[in-house]
Design a protein around this motif. Structure first.
Motif, mmCIF file in Angstrom:
data_model
loop_
_atom_site.group_PDB
_atom_site.id
_atom_site.type_symbol
_atom_site.label_atom_id
_atom_site.label_comp_id
_atom_site.label_asym_id
_atom_site.label_seq_id
_atom_site.Cartn_x
_atom_site.Cartn_y
_atom_site.Cartn_z
ATOM 1 N N UNK A 33 0.832 -1.211 0.000
ATOM 2 C CA UNK A 33 0.000 0.000 0.000
ATOM 3 C C UNK A 33 0.864 1.257 0.000
ATOM 4 N N UNK A 34 1.954 1.192 0.753
ATOM 5 C CA UNK A 34 2.863 2.332 0.848
ATOM 6 C C UNK A 34 3.463 2.648 -0.519
ATOM 7 N N UNK A 88 11.968 2.806 4.939
ATOM 8 C CA UNK A 88 10.971 3.290 5.894
ATOM 9 C C UNK A 88 9.978 4.186 5.163
ATOM 10 N N UNK A 89 8.724 4.030 5.514
ATOM 11 C CA UNK A 89 7.668 4.771 4.826
ATOM 12 C C UNK A 89 6.592 5.155 5.832
ATOM 13 N N UNK A 90 6.168 6.418 5.781
ATOM 14 C CA UNK A 90 5.142 6.903 6.711
ATOM 15 C C UNK A 90 3.763 6.694 6.082
ATOM 16 N N UNK A 91 2.827 6.181 6.879
ATOM 17 C CA UNK A 91 1.474 5.927 6.373
ATOM 18 C C UNK A 91 0.424 6.336 7.384
ATOM 19 N N UNK A 92 -0.768 6.691 6.863
ATOM 20 C CA UNK A 92 -1.896 6.899 7.750
ATOM 21 C C UNK A 92 -2.314 5.549 8.304
ATOM 22 N N UNK A 202 9.164 8.353 1.879
ATOM 23 C CA UNK A 202 9.768 7.024 1.881
ATOM 24 C C UNK A 202 11.268 7.213 1.688
ATOM 25 N N UNK A 203 12.068 6.558 2.524
ATOM 26 C CA UNK A 203 13.511 6.697 2.376
ATOM 27 C C UNK A 203 14.204 5.377 2.704
#
Length: 405
Positions: A33-34, A88-92, A202-203
């Motif tokens: 999903x990310x 690493x990826x930030x998600x709701x 995302x990094x």
């Protein structure tokens, strides 16, 4: 013998582990999903970065094993051509369902991570935004302009001499993350993994070969079946030699030194558990998770807003505790223990176990003096520096003449 033990234990509890984890896996591990979310924004021209083309077009950057602990912060091992790393990826938050009603996902707020800077913002205005943001994070430091220049250089991901709006939006989103900020501040040191590339927020960071800092990490269900004595013996099997442990310990002490009154202000270590740290093949100390290494100015701003009835209401992370002012029912801003005391507490059993006999008594004495430090490091700067230097010198003298150094 140890391999036989693990095999037996895995057979005994294996089906239980799968049963426990399977129901929550799809909510916890949302790497697919990310990627879809990030690549959709990239194709629409909202974001850009050095890793976007490889992730979304060439597919030479891909996610592998899931290490996610919280759904809104996805963590995966990954490959990018010949490079191995951590993505690493930030998600709701994942959609939630009410089993008593209609099977409609609860509406989640759309994150506004990529709405700044706005169209028409000049590079000079973006630079001002960066300096203002950094000042709010780390305080009014003399050389924030230099750090802003480094951020702008990083933002130009394709090194064409121009900063596009999608590149600027990606960098702005990354600047909101403590881990990214710390990587910038310590980029000339070796304590944080190198940033390999990014796309939006995302990094990918370089891989750290060994973690936690010491001991072993096991599924909780296996932990239940292992007696404390056996657990300690198992940790010994997986620990490096003492000279290597000394080198790793010096790395942690150097990190404490670097983030105390560094060139860009002071940082607080609010999670000093062994799982937060690791080391590489050369036994160089590395920070595995910097989410709770937070600028002191940011911490103080947050904690003074916190309402409290007891001191424990004033805890941030696992290790940053202040006191509760009962006259105002608000938390005070000074931590009860400095970074160094917490680091020494983490190192105590690790470095004393197996220490050379001619060193162990003095090392133990220095460690306990370190653990006893109270209040902020600023209030006891001379004592703090003295203990830190004594510990580093003590360890370094013992290993400097060996190949392990």
């Amino acid at each position: 013998m140890k391999y036989l033990f693990f095999s037996w234990l895995a057979v005994f509890v294996g089906s239980w582990i799968v049963y426990v984890e399977y129901s929550s896996y799809t909510e916890l591990c949302r790497g697919h999903d990310c990627k879809i979310s990030i690549c959709d924004k990239y194709r629409k021209g909202v974001i850009d970065g050095s890793a976007c083309s490889s992730l979304c077009e060439k597919e030479t950057l891909y996610l592998e094993k899931c290490f996610t602990a919280k759904p809104n912060s996805q963590v995966y091992s990954g490959n990018w051509g010949d490079l191995q790393g951590v993505i690493k990826c930030q998600m709701e938050e994942a959609p939630h369902y009410d089993l008593g009603g209609e099977m409609e996902p609860r509406k989640e707020a759309v994150p506004a991570a990529f709405n700044k800077p706005t169209k028409g913002t000049s590079v000079e205005k973006f630079r001002e935004m960066i300096i203002s943001h950094l000042e709010a994070k780390v305080g009014d430091q003399a050389n924030l302009a230099d750090l802003a220049t480094q951020v702008l250089s990083f933002t130009d991901s394709n090194k064409d001499g121009h900063i596009s709006l999608p590149e600027a939006r990606s960098t702005w989103a990354l600047l909101q993350l403590n881990e990214f900020l710390l990587a910038l501040v310590l980029q000339e040191r070796d304590h944080t993994p190198k940033l390999l590339g990014f796309c939006g927020d995302l990094y990918m960071m370089e891989k750290v070969s060994y973690s936690p800092l010491y001991g072993i990490s096991l599924p909780w269900i296996i932990e239940l079946w292992i007696p404390a004595g056996l657990r300690r013996s198992m940790e010994q099997w997986f620990n490096p030699s003492w000279p290597h442990k000394a080198k790793i310990s010096i790395g942690l002490l150097e990190l404490v030194e670097d983030i105390f009154h560094g060139p860009y202000g002071s940082f607080l270590m609010c999670d000093v558990r062994t799982t937060t740290f690791g080391y590489n093949e050369r036994y160089d100390f590395k920070v595995m998770d910097a989410h709770y290494i937070i600028p002191e100015a940011t911490f103080q701003e947050r904690i003074r807003q916190q309402r409290c009835d007891v001191d424990m209401d004033c805890l941030y992370g696992t290790d940053c505790l202040t006191s509760c002012d009962l006259t105002k029912h608000r938390c005070t801003t000074e931590v009860t223990r400095p970074n160094l005391a917490k680091a020494c507490d983490t190192l105590k059993n690790y470095i004393l176990r197996g220490a050379p006999s001619d060193l162990s008594d003095e090392l133990e004495k220095q460690l306990y003096a370190c653990i006893a430090l109270k209040g902020s490091a600023e209030q006891m700067e001379i004592e703090h520096s003295l203990i830190l230097n004594n510990l580093k010198t003590l360890l370094w003298k013992k290993i400097s003449h060996t190949k392990d150094s």
